[in-house]
Design an enzyme around this catalytic site. Structure first.
Site, short mmCIF file in Angstrom:
data_model
loop_
_atom_site.label_atom_id
_atom_site.label_comp_id
_atom_site.label_asym_id
_atom_site.label_seq_id
_atom_site.Cartn_x
_atom_site.Cartn_y
_atom_site.Cartn_z
N GLY A 48 16.80 -15.01 -23.16
CA GLY A 48 17.51 -16.12 -23.79
C GLY A 48 16.62 -17.35 -23.79
N GLN A 53 14.56 -26.14 -24.22
CA GLN A 53 13.46 -25.62 -23.40
C GLN A 53 12.10 -25.73 -24.09
OE1 GLN A 53 15.72 -21.81 -22.37
NE2 GLN A 53 14.42 -22.09 -20.58
N CYS A 95 15.09 -18.38 -14.69
CA CYS A 95 15.02 -19.19 -15.90
C CYS A 95 13.55 -19.40 -16.27
CB CYS A 95 15.68 -20.55 -15.64
SG CYS A 95 15.57 -21.68 -17.03
N LEU A 96 13.23 -19.31 -17.55
CA LEU A 96 11.85 -19.49 -17.99
C LEU A 96 11.35 -20.91 -17.70
CD1 LEU A 96 12.01 -17.63 -21.45
CD2 LEU A 96 10.96 -16.81 -19.32
N HIS A 137 24.34 -19.42 -19.29
CA HIS A 137 23.07 -20.03 -18.89
C HIS A 137 22.53 -20.91 -20.03
CE1 HIS A 137 19.06 -19.67 -16.71
NE2 HIS A 137 18.69 -20.11 -17.88
N GLU A 138 22.58 -20.41 -21.26
CA GLU A 138 22.04 -21.18 -22.40
C GLU A 138 22.94 -22.37 -22.74
OE1 GLU A 138 19.05 -20.48 -22.95
OE2 GLU A 138 19.12 -18.53 -21.94
N HIS A 141 22.04 -25.05 -20.51
CA HIS A 141 20.81 -25.73 -20.95
C HIS A 141 21.16 -26.82 -21.96
CE1 HIS A 141 17.30 -23.94 -19.18
NE2 HIS A 141 17.65 -22.72 -19.50
ZN ZN Z 1 17.00 -21.01 -18.60
#
Ligand code: ZN
Length: 172
Positions: A48, A53, A95-96, A137-138, A141
């Site tokens: 995702g 991000q 998380c990236l 999660h998104e 963000h």
């Molecule tokens: Zn994330």
């Protein structure tokens, strides 16, 4: 239109910690951004990615619980809204934008998200298990919140302290 991999911002960058704005016009730039998000997510690799991000404070995310193995699993959500949630799951999450750190986070077991696709049509998708987790999660963000913000007390402090140390030494 050629898509490209965009750099992913890390914890501490202000765009990640602020609310994203709704998309008002589905321009070619937005189309390009979505293509870039997809390519960047797959290249990471991740399941995702939210526009914030990559430093764009707009309410857009892409998700694919199969991480590119199944083309039908790709979800594009523009101006997403949470419709309903149900149940609870407690799993390890990363998380990236917080590379190298994972933690156990409780999330709804199912969730329904409504948003626009690239054609500007409204679509509603029900996610269960991993997809429900990605949705939450998104959406976090896009609200300027990271999974770390869902952790309590000491757990969060330990990770934040480690990240701050990495930042001070230029390794973040
Ligand atoms: Zn994330």
């Amino acid at each position: 239109m050629l898509s490209m991999i965009r750099p992913i911002l890390r914890y501490g960058d202000s765009v990640l910690h602020n609310q994203a704005e709704n998309v008002t016009d589905l321009t070619l730039d937005i189309e390009k951004l979505v293509e870039d998000l997809i390519e960047t997510m797959y290249a990471a690799p991740g399941v995702g990615l939210a526009a914030s991000q990559v430093g764009v404070p707009l309410r857009i995310f892409v998700a694919d619980p199969s991480a590119g193995r199944n083309v039908n699993d790709l979800v594009i959500m523009i101006n997403p809204e949470l419709v309903t949630t149900e149940g609870i799951q407690t799993e390890d999450e990363g998380c990236l934008s917080v590379p190298g750190f994972n933690a156990t986070v409780s999330r709804p077991l199912r969730s329904v998200v409504r948003g626009l696709n690239l054609e500007g049509e409204s679509h509603e998708i029900e996610g269960a298990g991993l997809l429900a987790r990605i949705f939450q999660h998104e959406l976090d963000h896009l609200n300027g919140s990271l999974f770390l913000d869902r952790l309590r007390g000491l757990k969060r402090q330990i990770i934040v302290r480690k990240i701050n140390k990495l930042r001070r030494t230029g390794k973040w």
